[in-house]
Motif scaffolding. Structure first.
Motif, mmCIF file in Angstrom:
data_model
loop_
_atom_site.group_PDB
_atom_site.id
_atom_site.type_symbol
_atom_site.label_atom_id
_atom_site.label_comp_id
_atom_site.label_asym_id
_atom_site.label_seq_id
_atom_site.Cartn_x
_atom_site.Cartn_y
_atom_site.Cartn_z
ATOM 1 N N LYS A 21 -1.734 -9.492 -1.202
ATOM 2 C CA LYS A 21 -2.815 -10.179 -0.942
ATOM 3 C C LYS A 21 -3.009 -9.742 0.256
ATOM 4 N N LEU A 22 -4.392 -9.954 0.921
ATOM 5 C CA LEU A 22 -5.192 -9.276 1.747
ATOM 6 C C LEU A 22 -5.022 -10.305 2.624
ATOM 7 N N GLN A 23 -4.468 -10.677 4.234
ATOM 8 C CA GLN A 23 -4.154 -12.071 5.099
ATOM 9 C C GLN A 23 -5.055 -11.213 6.258
ATOM 10 N N GLN A 52 6.808 -11.077 5.997
ATOM 11 C CA GLN A 52 5.584 -10.751 4.707
ATOM 12 C C GLN A 52 4.883 -9.866 4.798
ATOM 13 N N THR A 53 5.122 -9.018 5.652
ATOM 14 C CA THR A 53 3.968 -7.703 5.752
ATOM 15 C C THR A 53 4.165 -6.373 5.345
ATOM 16 N N GLY A 54 3.662 -5.694 4.286
ATOM 17 C CA GLY A 54 4.417 -4.148 4.185
ATOM 18 C C GLY A 54 3.299 -3.613 4.058
ATOM 19 N N ALA A 55 2.446 -3.470 4.678
ATOM 20 C CA ALA A 55 1.145 -2.710 5.641
ATOM 21 C C ALA A 55 0.045 -3.485 6.024
ATOM 22 N N ALA A 73 1.587 -1.764 0.118
ATOM 23 C CA ALA A 73 2.528 -2.881 0.397
ATOM 24 C C ALA A 73 3.710 -3.678 -0.123
ATOM 25 N N GLY A 74 3.456 -3.708 -1.671
ATOM 26 C CA GLY A 74 4.324 -3.750 -2.626
ATOM 27 C C GLY A 74 4.209 -4.998 -2.835
ATOM 28 N N HIS A 75 5.050 -5.694 -2.788
ATOM 29 C CA HIS A 75 5.302 -6.534 -3.372
ATOM 30 C C HIS A 75 4.599 -7.845 -1.678
#
Length: 180
Positions: free
Chosen positions: A3-5, A42-45, A109-111
């Motif tokens: 998701k974009l957050q 929870q942030t991958g990128a 970011a993957g999942h």
């Protein structure tokens, strides 16, 4: 699917940076925050605006100066810019168009989520219908001027659904879903 957050801290009067991009006001409000720590895990990128990437740092003068979230997070960064620098920056990919930047950040970011940093890049994601959530921590300070959380001259209405509200002694933190 990532998701974009949009992730930020905001003054009570709606600013995420002070005049001229000043971030020094934020230093007084940094500290242990279980919600922020969970969001970072929870942030991958990161998808970062160019002014945010090269702007003022609330960690200036500390051992964590220049590190995302003051060293609390590590991973790939994608900086949206019109001018790619000649010299590479380790861990940072400079991208010139929004679609390519979002695609690359989501793949990296993957999942986990893609943290969007910077008001202009977040607004671009909103206009393109790409932004999924807004994470905003509201701290007890009034800045009076600066960069707004969201600014759209002439106005526009973006509908949001509150997903979460947490409180610490120094902040109220919200997570909203962007309704399309």
């Amino acid at each position: 699917m990532a998701k974009l957050q949009y992730q930020c801290t905001m003054s009570l009067d709606g600013f995420i940076a002070g005049p001229g991009g000043d971030m020094s006001w934020l230093a007084a409000h940094l500290g242990p925050d279980p919600t922020a720590e969970r969001i970072m895990r929870q942030t991958g990128a990161l998808l970062v605006g160019r002014r945010t990437f090269g702007g003022d740092d609330p960690y200036k003068g500390t051992e964590h100066e220049g590190e995302p979230y003051g060293g609390g997070w590590d991973g790939p960064q994608f900086v949206l810019t019109h001018h790619v620098p000649d010299a590479p920056v380790p861990g940072v990919t400079f991208v010139t168009d929004l679609d390519s930047a979002v695609t690359a950040a989501k793949a990296a970011a993957g999942h986990r989520n893609v943290g969007v940093l910077g008001a202009q890049v977040a607004a671009q994601c909103l206009r393109a219908g790409l932004l999924d959530e807004i994470y905003v921590s509201v701290v007890p300070v009034l800045l009076g001027d600066g960069t707004r959380l969201f600014d759209h001259p002439g106005g526009t209405r973006i509908r949001l659904e509150q997903l979460e509200l947490t409180q610490t002694p120094g902040a109220a933190t919200f997570v909203f879903r962007v309704l399309r």
